[in-house]
Design a protein around this motif. Structure first.
Motif, PDB file in Angstrom:
ATOM      1  N   SER A 196       6.499   5.445   2.139  1.00 26.56           N
ATOM      2  CA  SER A 196       6.800   5.020   3.425  1.00 26.56           C
ATOM      3  C   SER A 196       7.201   3.524   3.427  1.00 26.56           C
ATOM      4  CB  SER A 196       5.357   4.904   4.620  1.00 26.56           C
ATOM      5  OG  SER A 196       5.538   4.658   5.662  1.00 26.56           O
ATOM      6  N   ASN A 197       8.014   3.235   4.633  1.00 27.41           N
ATOM      7  CA  ASN A 197       8.339   1.597   4.742  1.00 27.41           C
ATOM      8  C   ASN A 197       7.800   1.093   6.085  1.00 27.41           C
ATOM      9  OD1 ASN A 197       9.992   1.437   2.171  1.00 27.41           O
ATOM     10  ND2 ASN A 197      11.545   2.845   3.395  1.00 27.41           N
ATOM     11  N   ASP A 198       6.992   1.922   6.687  1.00 27.78           N
ATOM     12  CA  ASP A 198       6.514   1.644   7.891  1.00 27.78           C
ATOM     13  C   ASP A 198       4.982   1.908   8.203  1.00 27.78           C
ATOM     14  OD1 ASP A 198       6.891   0.151  10.591  1.00 27.78           O
ATOM     15  OD2 ASP A 198       7.533   1.948  11.381  1.00 27.78           O
ATOM     16  N   LYS A 224       1.862  -5.462   5.903  1.00 28.44           N
ATOM     17  CA  LYS A 224       2.640  -5.901   4.836  1.00 28.44           C
ATOM     18  C   LYS A 224       1.834  -6.324   3.564  1.00 28.44           C
ATOM     19  CE  LYS A 224       3.924 -10.493   6.655  1.00 28.44           C
ATOM     20  NZ  LYS A 224       2.672 -10.375   7.616  1.00 28.44           N
ATOM     21  N   ARG A 255       4.457   5.323  10.106  1.00 28.03           N
ATOM     22  CA  ARG A 255       4.729   5.562  11.277  1.00 28.03           C
ATOM     23  C   ARG A 255       6.254   6.370  11.196  1.00 28.03           C
ATOM     24  NH1 ARG A 255       1.294   5.708  14.941  1.00 28.03           N
ATOM     25  NH2 ARG A 255       1.022   3.694  15.079  1.00 28.03           N
ATOM     26  N   ASP A 256       6.798   6.134   9.955  1.00 26.53           N
ATOM     27  CA  ASP A 256       8.120   6.438   9.789  1.00 26.53           C
ATOM     28  C   ASP A 256       8.212   8.146   9.542  1.00 26.53           C
ATOM     29  OD1 ASP A 256       6.882   5.886   7.633  1.00 26.53           O
ATOM     30  OD2 ASP A 256       8.761   4.989   6.590  1.00 26.53           O
ATOM     31  N   HIS A 271       1.562   1.328   9.694  1.00 28.08           N
ATOM     32  CA  HIS A 271       1.032   0.943  10.652  1.00 28.08           C
ATOM     33  C   HIS A 271      -0.733   0.877  10.751  1.00 28.08           C
ATOM     34  CE1 HIS A 271       4.121   0.878  14.052  1.00 28.08           C
ATOM     35  NE2 HIS A 271       4.893   0.623  12.843  1.00 28.08           N
ATOM     36  N   GLY A 296       1.057  -1.804  14.547  1.00 28.26           N
ATOM     37  CA  GLY A 296       1.927  -2.439  14.007  1.00 28.26           C
ATOM     38  C   GLY A 296       1.955  -2.151  12.536  1.00 28.26           C
ATOM     39  N   PRO A 297       2.943  -2.766  12.080  1.00 30.21           N
ATOM     40  CA  PRO A 297       3.185  -2.448  10.462  1.00 30.21           C
ATOM     41  C   PRO A 297       2.297  -3.635   9.636  1.00 30.21           C
ATOM     42  CG  PRO A 297       5.246  -3.810  11.291  1.00 30.21           C
ATOM     43  CD  PRO A 297       4.579  -3.253  12.606  1.00 30.21           C
TER      44      PRO A 297
END
Ligand code: MG
Length: 203
Positions: free
Chosen positions: A48-50, A183, A89-90, A52, A180-181
């Protein structure tokens, strides 16, 4: 044990997701492998790149129950904490668009870290708790549990019509707005009131 998660239980989050406000509780499950051992970091999964954060009040079931009436449901939990319903989320958006189940987005390893459990004091109302998530010391999610669409007792009653609740099962009661994401190197801290119950580093 199993982890039962409620979706869309705060109107402001349903709105930010452009989802309808549900007329009955929406729930899904995470396996016990979604728990994160204490003091372990959360590793963002490679698929995943997103991912949350979703801050949620978590209730620990203390009695076995099936088809529990709402008026008795308060007898079926004794401890609460906060947890993060991590969500890819993606992947979730992809699953939703195809009408497929969400498990890949929701149930992956480490996706359900939970803080230290506390017993509610006599003067504390489970529907009047302030829960807060800070990331790197900034508040990102903050709500009073009075804003839930379905109360904890309504959730317990509803879910137990379909699934027997067992001692140690956890219920994630839904997230408010502000998701939200995360990191790498983020430091998450979850609170009930002023009490810090969950600390987590993202790797
Ligand atoms: Mg959630």
């Amino acid at each position: 044990m199993k982890i039962i998660c409620i979706g869309r239980n705060y109107a402001d989050h349903a709105k930010e997701m452009k989802s309808e406000v549900p007329t009955e509780p929406v729930f899904f499950l995470k396996p016990d492998t979604a728990l994160l051992p204490k003091r372990n970091p959360f590793f963002i999964p490679s698929f995943s790149n997103d991912v949350h954060h979703e801050l949620e009040l978590v209730v620990r079931i203390s009695r076995v129950g099936k088809s529990i009436e709402e008026r008795f449901a308060h007898r079926y939990y004794n401890e609460v904490s906060v947890g993060i319903d991590f969500t890819a989320r993606d992947i979730q958006a992809l699953c939703k668009s195809k009408g497929l189940p969400w498990e890949k987005a929701k149930a992956f390893d480490g996706s359900a870290p939970v803080g230290k459990f506390v017993i509610l004091k006599d003067d504390q109302n489970i529907q009047d708790l302030d829960i807060t998530l800070k990331i790197n010391d900034q508040i990102v999610q903050e709500v009073n549990t009075s804003k839930m669409i379905f109360s904890v007792t309504q959730i317990i009653s509803y879910v137990s019509q379909f699934i027997t609740l067992k001692i140690g099962d956890l219920i994630f009661t839904g997230t408010p707005a502000g998701v939200g994401p995360v990191k790498i190197n983020d430091k998450l801290e979850g609170f009930i009131g002023e009490e810090s119950l969950l600390k987590l580093n993202v790797k």
